[in-house]
Design a protein around this motif. Structure first.
Motif, mmCIF file in Angstrom:
data_model
loop_
_atom_site.group_PDB
_atom_site.id
_atom_site.type_symbol
_atom_site.label_atom_id
_atom_site.label_comp_id
_atom_site.label_asym_id
_atom_site.label_seq_id
_atom_site.Cartn_x
_atom_site.Cartn_y
_atom_site.Cartn_z
ATOM 1 N N LYS A 1 0.837 -1.199 0.000
ATOM 2 C CA LYS A 1 0.000 0.000 0.000
ATOM 3 C C LYS A 1 0.877 1.256 0.000
ATOM 4 C CE LYS A 1 -3.580 2.281 2.719
ATOM 5 N NZ LYS A 1 -4.396 2.215 3.930
ATOM 6 N N THR A 2 1.881 1.285 0.871
ATOM 7 C CA THR A 2 2.777 2.435 0.937
ATOM 8 C C THR A 2 3.632 2.525 -0.324
ATOM 9 O OG1 THR A 2 2.822 2.182 3.339
ATOM 10 C CG2 THR A 2 4.507 3.589 2.369
ATOM 11 N N LEU A 3 4.049 1.372 -0.842
ATOM 12 C CA LEU A 3 4.835 1.355 -2.076
ATOM 13 C C LEU A 3 4.052 2.013 -3.209
ATOM 14 C CD1 LEU A 3 7.314 0.431 -3.723
ATOM 15 C CD2 LEU A 3 6.147 -1.755 -4.055
ATOM 16 N N ALA A 4 2.794 1.646 -3.366
ATOM 17 C CA ALA A 4 1.973 2.226 -4.431
ATOM 18 C C ALA A 4 1.782 3.729 -4.220
ATOM 19 C CB ALA A 4 0.613 1.523 -4.483
ATOM 20 N N ALA A 5 1.527 4.122 -2.968
ATOM 21 C CA ALA A 5 1.319 5.542 -2.679
ATOM 22 C C ALA A 5 2.589 6.345 -2.951
ATOM 23 C CB ALA A 5 0.880 5.716 -1.225
ATOM 24 N N GLU A 6 3.742 5.807 -2.565
ATOM 25 C CA GLU A 6 5.012 6.502 -2.787
ATOM 26 C C GLU A 6 5.338 6.645 -4.269
ATOM 27 O OE1 GLU A 6 7.757 7.755 -0.511
ATOM 28 O OE2 GLU A 6 5.795 8.070 0.394
ATOM 29 N N ALA A 7 4.958 5.630 -5.054
ATOM 30 C CA ALA A 7 5.251 5.674 -6.489
ATOM 31 C C ALA A 7 4.179 6.430 -7.272
ATOM 32 C CB ALA A 7 5.380 4.251 -7.028
ATOM 33 N N GLY A 8 3.056 6.698 -6.629
ATOM 34 C CA GLY A 8 1.980 7.423 -7.300
ATOM 35 C C GLY A 8 1.189 6.558 -8.271
ATOM 36 N N VAL A 9 1.110 5.255 -7.985
ATOM 37 C CA VAL A 9 0.314 4.353 -8.831
ATOM 38 C C VAL A 9 -0.743 3.683 -7.959
ATOM 39 C CG1 VAL A 9 2.225 3.897 -10.424
ATOM 40 C CG2 VAL A 9 1.856 2.364 -8.501
ATOM 41 N N THR A 10 -1.766 3.124 -8.603
ATOM 42 C CA THR A 10 -2.771 2.399 -7.825
ATOM 43 C C THR A 10 -2.235 1.009 -7.507
ATOM 44 O OG1 THR A 10 -3.854 1.510 -9.775
ATOM 45 C CG2 THR A 10 -4.668 3.629 -8.962
ATOM 46 N N ARG A 11 -2.611 0.504 -6.364
ATOM 47 C CA ARG A 11 -2.076 -0.804 -5.991
ATOM 48 C C ARG A 11 -2.804 -1.951 -6.679
ATOM 49 N NH1 ARG A 11 -4.084 -1.831 0.172
ATOM 50 N NH2 ARG A 11 -6.005 -0.679 -0.036
ATOM 51 N N THR A 12 -3.856 -1.645 -7.402
ATOM 52 C CA THR A 12 -4.529 -2.711 -8.138
ATOM 53 C C THR A 12 -3.628 -3.299 -9.214
ATOM 54 O OG1 THR A 12 -5.526 -1.089 -9.636
ATOM 55 C CG2 THR A 12 -6.839 -1.775 -7.729
ATOM 56 N N GLY A 13 -2.626 -2.555 -9.635
ATOM 57 C CA GLY A 13 -1.688 -3.045 -10.638
ATOM 58 C C GLY A 13 -0.790 -4.164 -10.109
ATOM 59 N N PHE A 14 -0.784 -4.370 -8.784
ATOM 60 C CA PHE A 14 0.026 -5.428 -8.194
ATOM 61 C C PHE A 14 -0.662 -6.791 -8.248
ATOM 62 C CE2 PHE A 14 1.729 -1.924 -5.261
ATOM 63 C CZ PHE A 14 2.836 -1.696 -6.067
ATOM 64 N N TYR A 15 -1.954 -6.790 -8.532
ATOM 65 C CA TYR A 15 -2.729 -8.025 -8.434
ATOM 66 C C TYR A 15 -3.205 -8.492 -9.806
ATOM 67 C CZ TYR A 15 -2.602 -6.213 -3.731
ATOM 68 O OH TYR A 15 -2.163 -5.704 -2.541
ATOM 69 N N PRO A 16 -3.399 -9.810 -9.954
ATOM 70 C CA PRO A 16 -3.829 -10.339 -11.258
ATOM 71 C C PRO A 16 -5.229 -9.854 -11.632
ATOM 72 C CG PRO A 16 -3.630 -12.108 -9.633
ATOM 73 C CD PRO A 16 -3.204 -10.846 -8.967
ATOM 74 N N LYS A 17 -5.435 -9.776 -12.925
ATOM 75 C CA LYS A 17 -6.737 -9.373 -13.476
ATOM 76 C C LYS A 17 -7.318 -10.591 -14.195
ATOM 77 C CE LYS A 17 -5.698 -4.932 -12.810
ATOM 78 N NZ LYS A 17 -4.905 -4.908 -11.637
ATOM 79 N N GLY A 18 -8.052 -11.373 -13.468
ATOM 80 C CA GLY A 18 -8.600 -12.596 -14.067
ATOM 81 C C GLY A 18 -7.486 -13.573 -14.378
ATOM 82 N N GLU A 19 -7.322 -13.890 -15.647
ATOM 83 C CA GLU A 19 -6.310 -14.861 -16.073
ATOM 84 C C GLU A 19 -4.935 -14.244 -16.274
ATOM 85 O OE1 GLU A 19 -6.742 -18.261 -16.563
ATOM 86 O OE2 GLU A 19 -8.651 -17.888 -15.569
ATOM 87 N N ARG A 20 -4.883 -12.943 -16.519
ATOM 88 C CA ARG A 20 -3.589 -12.316 -16.817
ATOM 89 C C ARG A 20 -3.035 -11.642 -15.562
ATOM 90 N NH1 ARG A 20 -4.629 -6.664 -18.140
ATOM 91 N NH2 ARG A 20 -6.864 -6.413 -18.193
ATOM 92 N N PRO A 21 -1.716 -11.615 -15.457
ATOM 93 C CA PRO A 21 -1.108 -10.978 -14.280
ATOM 94 C C PRO A 21 -1.289 -9.460 -14.327
ATOM 95 C CG PRO A 21 0.584 -11.659 -15.832
ATOM 96 C CD PRO A 21 -0.727 -12.148 -16.377
ATOM 97 N N GLY A 22 -1.203 -8.855 -13.127
ATOM 98 C CA GLY A 22 -1.276 -7.403 -13.045
ATOM 99 C C GLY A 22 -0.036 -6.790 -13.679
ATOM 100 N N PRO A 23 -0.136 -5.551 -14.151
ATOM 101 C CA PRO A 23 1.005 -4.942 -14.839
ATOM 102 C C PRO A 23 2.243 -4.773 -13.948
ATOM 103 C CG PRO A 23 -0.744 -3.327 -14.521
ATOM 104 C CD PRO A 23 -1.288 -4.658 -14.103
ATOM 105 N N TYR A 24 2.049 -4.670 -12.644
ATOM 106 C CA TYR A 24 3.186 -4.479 -11.743
ATOM 107 C C TYR A 24 3.312 -5.642 -10.750
ATOM 108 C CZ TYR A 24 2.234 0.134 -13.591
ATOM 109 O OH TYR A 24 1.960 1.172 -14.427
#
Length: 152
Positions: A37-60
């Motif tokens: 959570k802090t990593l995403a906030a510090e980088a200015g990105v949403t943390r949803t990018g850390f998690y998979p989206k259905g079958e495909r992995p998250g971008p981060y």
């Protein structure tokens, strides 16, 4: 939120890596922790990018896994980057030591209580024996009282 361009993704990854390095070096912002959570906030990105989206992995997701892996390795090596984690570890050790001391004190208190009961019981038995001997000596009449030097 729509798709991001390759350039934005590279910028976000660079920001995530820089934030990752800062957090793992111990530069934790106030109110934050050494977590995703802090990593995403510090980088200015949403943390949803850390998690998979259905079958495909998250971008981060690969960066999240790298972060978790590096943090686990540091923790295993005894280098805890998050001061709160270090404080929790220290408090757990102190708590265990205090519980051990408390158990020792409880054992000592129980031993002292048992000793006190035995001593009182022995004193009571001795007192009764003295009383019995005094009454027996007075009944037989063969015991005289001696005057001390002070009574003369």
């Amino acid at each position: 939120m729509g798709r991001i361009t390759g350039r934005e993704r590279e910028r976000n990854e660079a920001a995530l890596r820089a934030a990752m390095d800062r957090l793992l070096s111990g530069a934790i912002p106030p109110g934050g922790g050494c977590d995703l959570k802090t990593l995403a906030a510090e980088a200015g990105v949403t943390r949803t990018g850390f998690y998979p989206k259905g079958e495909r992995p998250g971008p981060y997701q690969h960066l999240a896994e790298e972060f978790e892996r590096r943090r686990a390795a540091m923790t295993e090596a005894g280098q805890i980057p998050d001061p709160r984690d270090a404080q929790i570890s220290r408090l757990k050790r102190q708590n265990a030591a205090l519980r051990e001391r408390l158990a020792e004190r409880d054992t000592q208190a129980a031993q002292h209580e048992a000793f006190k009961r035995r001593a009182i019981s022995q004193l009571a038995a001795q007192h009764e024996e003295i009383q019995r001997l005094r009454s027996t000596s007075l009944e037989t009449g063969n015991v005289r009282s001696l005057r001390s030097g002070r009574q003369r």
